[in-house]
Enzyme design. Structure first.
Site, PDB file in Angstrom:
ATOM      1  N   GLU A 245      -2.227  32.184  73.502  1.00 27.63           N
ATOM      2  CA  GLU A 245      -2.295  30.849  72.442  1.00 27.63           C
ATOM      3  C   GLU A 245      -0.783  30.183  73.069  1.00 27.63           C
ATOM      4  O   GLU A 245       0.244  31.152  72.993  1.00 27.63           O
ATOM      5  CB  GLU A 245      -2.338  31.266  71.293  1.00 27.63           C
ATOM      6  CG  GLU A 245      -2.239  30.102  70.095  1.00 27.63           C
ATOM      7  CD  GLU A 245      -1.923  30.763  68.790  1.00 27.63           C
ATOM      8  OE1 GLU A 245      -2.803  31.402  68.530  1.00 27.63           O
ATOM      9  OE2 GLU A 245      -1.471  30.076  68.067  1.00 27.63           O
TER      10      GLU A 245
ATOM     11  N   ASN B 275      -4.156  25.582  73.941  1.00 23.64           N
ATOM     12  CA  ASN B 275      -3.335  25.065  72.807  1.00 23.64           C
ATOM     13  C   ASN B 275      -4.149  24.089  72.160  1.00 23.64           C
ATOM     14  O   ASN B 275      -4.814  23.164  72.653  1.00 23.64           O
ATOM     15  CB  ASN B 275      -2.163  24.020  73.605  1.00 23.64           C
ATOM     16  CG  ASN B 275      -1.681  23.315  72.313  1.00 23.64           C
ATOM     17  OD1 ASN B 275      -1.959  23.540  71.136  1.00 23.64           O
ATOM     18  ND2 ASN B 275      -0.552  22.662  72.813  1.00 23.64           N
TER      19      ASN B 275
ATOM     20  N   TYR C 139       6.896  16.371  70.518  1.00 24.68           N
ATOM     21  CA  TYR C 139       6.110  16.534  71.533  1.00 24.68           C
ATOM     22  C   TYR C 139       6.457  16.484  72.950  1.00 24.68           C
ATOM     23  O   TYR C 139       5.939  17.013  73.893  1.00 24.68           O
ATOM     24  CB  TYR C 139       4.621  16.404  71.377  1.00 24.68           C
ATOM     25  CG  TYR C 139       3.971  16.803  70.200  1.00 24.68           C
ATOM     26  CD1 TYR C 139       3.803  17.837  69.688  1.00 24.68           C
ATOM     27  CD2 TYR C 139       3.434  15.635  69.063  1.00 24.68           C
ATOM     28  CE1 TYR C 139       3.169  18.603  68.503  1.00 24.68           C
ATOM     29  CE2 TYR C 139       2.925  16.278  67.842  1.00 24.68           C
ATOM     30  CZ  TYR C 139       2.815  17.747  67.655  1.00 24.68           C
ATOM     31  OH  TYR C 139       2.376  18.015  66.343  1.00 24.68           O
TER      32      TYR C 139
ATOM     33  N   ARG D  16       3.161   9.172  72.065  1.00 25.34           N
ATOM     34  CA  ARG D  16       3.522   8.944  70.678  1.00 25.34           C
ATOM     35  C   ARG D  16       4.288  10.259  70.274  1.00 25.34           C
ATOM     36  O   ARG D  16       4.410  11.222  71.133  1.00 25.34           O
ATOM     37  CB  ARG D  16       2.238   9.092  69.906  1.00 25.34           C
ATOM     38  CG  ARG D  16       1.214   7.885  70.177  1.00 25.34           C
ATOM     39  CD  ARG D  16       1.641   6.573  69.343  1.00 25.34           C
ATOM     40  NE  ARG D  16       0.834   5.627  69.827  1.00 25.34           N
ATOM     41  CZ  ARG D  16      -0.201   5.106  69.326  1.00 25.34           C
ATOM     42  NH1 ARG D  16      -0.840   5.876  68.254  1.00 25.34           N
ATOM     43  NH2 ARG D  16      -0.812   4.122  70.033  1.00 25.34           N
TER      44      ARG D  16
ATOM     45  N   ALA E 197      -4.429  21.224  66.316  1.00 25.09           N
ATOM     46  CA  ALA E 197      -4.680  21.614  64.868  1.00 25.09           C
ATOM     47  C   ALA E 197      -5.830  22.724  64.456  1.00 25.09           C
ATOM     48  O   ALA E 197      -5.899  23.164  63.506  1.00 25.09           O
ATOM     49  CB  ALA E 197      -5.064  20.059  64.194  1.00 25.09           C
TER      50      ALA E 197
ATOM     51  N   ARG F  25       7.742  24.188  60.949  1.00 20.21           N
ATOM     52  CA  ARG F  25       7.131  23.100  60.567  1.00 20.21           C
ATOM     53  C   ARG F  25       6.361  23.383  59.182  1.00 20.21           C
ATOM     54  O   ARG F  25       6.797  24.190  58.400  1.00 20.21           O
ATOM     55  CB  ARG F  25       6.019  22.565  61.590  1.00 20.21           C
ATOM     56  CG  ARG F  25       6.706  22.168  62.801  1.00 20.21           C
ATOM     57  CD  ARG F  25       6.108  21.772  63.935  1.00 20.21           C
ATOM     58  NE  ARG F  25       5.576  20.157  63.513  1.00 20.21           N
ATOM     59  CZ  ARG F  25       4.448  19.658  64.246  1.00 20.21           C
ATOM     60  NH1 ARG F  25       4.041  20.166  65.461  1.00 20.21           N
ATOM     61  NH2 ARG F  25       4.015  18.606  63.675  1.00 20.21           N
TER      62      ARG F  25
ATOM     63  N   PRO G 146      -7.437  18.794  70.093  1.00 24.48           N
ATOM     64  CA  PRO G 146      -7.531  17.549  69.864  1.00 24.48           C
ATOM     65  C   PRO G 146      -6.175  16.799  69.684  1.00 24.48           C
ATOM     66  O   PRO G 146      -5.007  17.309  69.400  1.00 24.48           O
ATOM     67  CB  PRO G 146      -8.089  17.363  68.218  1.00 24.48           C
ATOM     68  CG  PRO G 146      -7.867  19.009  67.677  1.00 24.48           C
ATOM     69  CD  PRO G 146      -7.959  19.794  69.041  1.00 24.48           C
ATOM     70  N   ASN G 147      -6.179  15.424  70.262  1.00 28.58           N
ATOM     71  CA  ASN G 147      -4.816  14.568  70.023  1.00 28.58           C
ATOM     72  C   ASN G 147      -3.945  14.973  71.240  1.00 28.58           C
ATOM     73  O   ASN G 147      -2.977  14.250  71.373  1.00 28.58           O
ATOM     74  CB  ASN G 147      -4.161  14.625  68.700  1.00 28.58           C
ATOM     75  CG  ASN G 147      -5.076  14.058  67.621  1.00 28.58           C
ATOM     76  OD1 ASN G 147      -5.669  13.169  67.920  1.00 28.58           O
ATOM     77  ND2 ASN G 147      -5.337  15.048  66.441  1.00 28.58           N
TER      78      ASN G 147
ATOM     79  N   HIS H 137       1.956  26.780  72.083  1.00 26.05           N
ATOM     80  CA  HIS H 137       2.182  25.440  71.407  1.00 26.05           C
ATOM     81  C   HIS H 137       3.406  24.706  71.827  1.00 26.05           C
ATOM     82  O   HIS H 137       4.439  25.489  72.097  1.00 26.05           O
ATOM     83  CB  HIS H 137       2.301  25.571  69.720  1.00 26.05           C
ATOM     84  CG  HIS H 137       1.031  26.449  69.270  1.00 26.05           C
ATOM     85  ND1 HIS H 137      -0.075  25.625  68.900  1.00 26.05           N
ATOM     86  CD2 HIS H 137       0.593  27.432  68.728  1.00 26.05           C
ATOM     87  CE1 HIS H 137      -1.042  26.149  68.548  1.00 26.05           C
ATOM     88  NE2 HIS H 137      -0.674  27.352  68.407  1.00 26.05           N
TER      89      HIS H 137
HETATM   90  O1  CA2 Z   1       3.022  22.040  68.862  1.00 22.64           O
HETATM   91  C1  CA2 Z   1       1.733  22.098  69.485  1.00 22.64           C
HETATM   92  O2  CA2 Z   1       1.329  22.312  70.573  1.00 22.64           O
HETATM   93  C2  CA2 Z   1       0.422  21.929  68.429  1.00 22.64           C
HETATM   94  O3  CA2 Z   1      -0.632  22.674  68.887  1.00 22.64           O
HETATM   95  C3  CA2 Z   1       0.264  20.496  68.403  1.00 22.64           C
HETATM   96  C4  CA2 Z   1      -0.929  19.959  67.201  1.00 22.64           C
HETATM   97  C5  CA2 Z   1      -0.640  20.526  65.850  1.00 22.64           C
HETATM   98  O4  CA2 Z   1      -1.357  20.210  65.088  1.00 22.64           O
HETATM   99  C6  CA2 Z   1      -0.358  21.967  66.026  1.00 22.64           C
HETATM  100  O5  CA2 Z   1       0.087  22.341  64.748  1.00 22.64           O
HETATM  101  C7  CA2 Z   1       1.016  22.418  66.924  1.00 22.64           C
HETATM  102  C8  CA2 Z   1      -0.897  18.455  67.291  1.00 22.64           C
HETATM  103  C9  CA2 Z   1      -1.256  17.668  68.551  1.00 22.64           C
HETATM  104  C10 CA2 Z   1      -0.735  16.306  68.402  1.00 22.64           C
HETATM  105  O6  CA2 Z   1      -0.693  15.876  69.560  1.00 22.64           O
HETATM  106  C11 CA2 Z   1       0.067  14.596  69.517  1.00 22.64           C
HETATM  107  C12 CA2 Z   1       0.660  14.219  70.717  1.00 22.64           C
HETATM  108  C13 CA2 Z   1       1.401  13.231  70.698  1.00 22.64           C
HETATM  109  C14 CA2 Z   1       1.210  12.312  69.813  1.00 22.64           C
HETATM  110  C15 CA2 Z   1       0.484  12.369  68.545  1.00 22.64           C
HETATM  111  C16 CA2 Z   1      -0.185  13.702  68.670  1.00 22.64           C
END
Ligand code: CA2
Length: 147
Positions: free
Chosen positions: A97, A73, A22, A17, A76, A106, A9-10, A99
């Protein structure tokens, strides 16, 4: 060798963003680079992103019999999904896995992963390069298994 990259997700928002956390690369850019890298190593990489847990579970199930290794990846869902953990354990396909961010530096809720225990390895904190490092690790693992 057939590999599958799963993004949760996301991650479709990458590059649009929160570049401070990221990075600036979009998911399409990361996927295209990784496909090239896999091809150069003699492997074929399919990519799938979903914001839905069940869709990721279905994709993992569909990998049985045709995919040799998975890069994931889970976003969340890493920190919440027993369903993804069970699906990965159920298909018994080696997975790495990964990230973008260093989840251990964090919030504490990001420190635990439901997927890590069953993984070949975990890569985090290297931005888009985490994908490349995870691919290298997975390929090395699969080659060692085959020999
Ligand atoms: O660091 C990572 O790759 C995460 O998997 C990213 C997840 C986070 O919940 C994990 O703890 C670590 C969040 C992805 C959100 O991606 C976005 C990208 C751009 C803008 C907003 C969110």
């Amino acid at each position: 060798m057939h590999l599958l990259l799963l993004n949760g997700p996301n991650l479709n928002l990458l590059g649009q963003r929160e570049p401070g956390i990221y990075g600036h690369s979009t998911l399409s850019m990361i996927e295209a680079d990784l496909k090239r890298e896999a091809e150069a190593a003699g492997a074929e990489l399919a990519c799938f992103q979903s914001n839905f847990e069940g869709a990721l579970v279905d994709k993992i199930h569909a990998a049985i019999g045709s995919v040799h290794g998975i890069l994931i990846n889970a976003g969340a869902y890493t920190h919440s999904s027993i369903a993804l953990r069970d699906a990965l354990a159920g298909v018994a396909i080696p997975y790495v896995e990964l990230h973008l961010s260093n989840t251990h530096s964090r919030e504490t809720f990001r420190h635990h992963s439901f997927l890590a225990a069953g993984a070949v390895g975990v890569v985090c904190g290297f931005g888009a390069m985490s994908y490349s490092l995870a691919l290298q690790g997975l390929l090395e693992h699969l080659r060692a298994q085959a020999s």
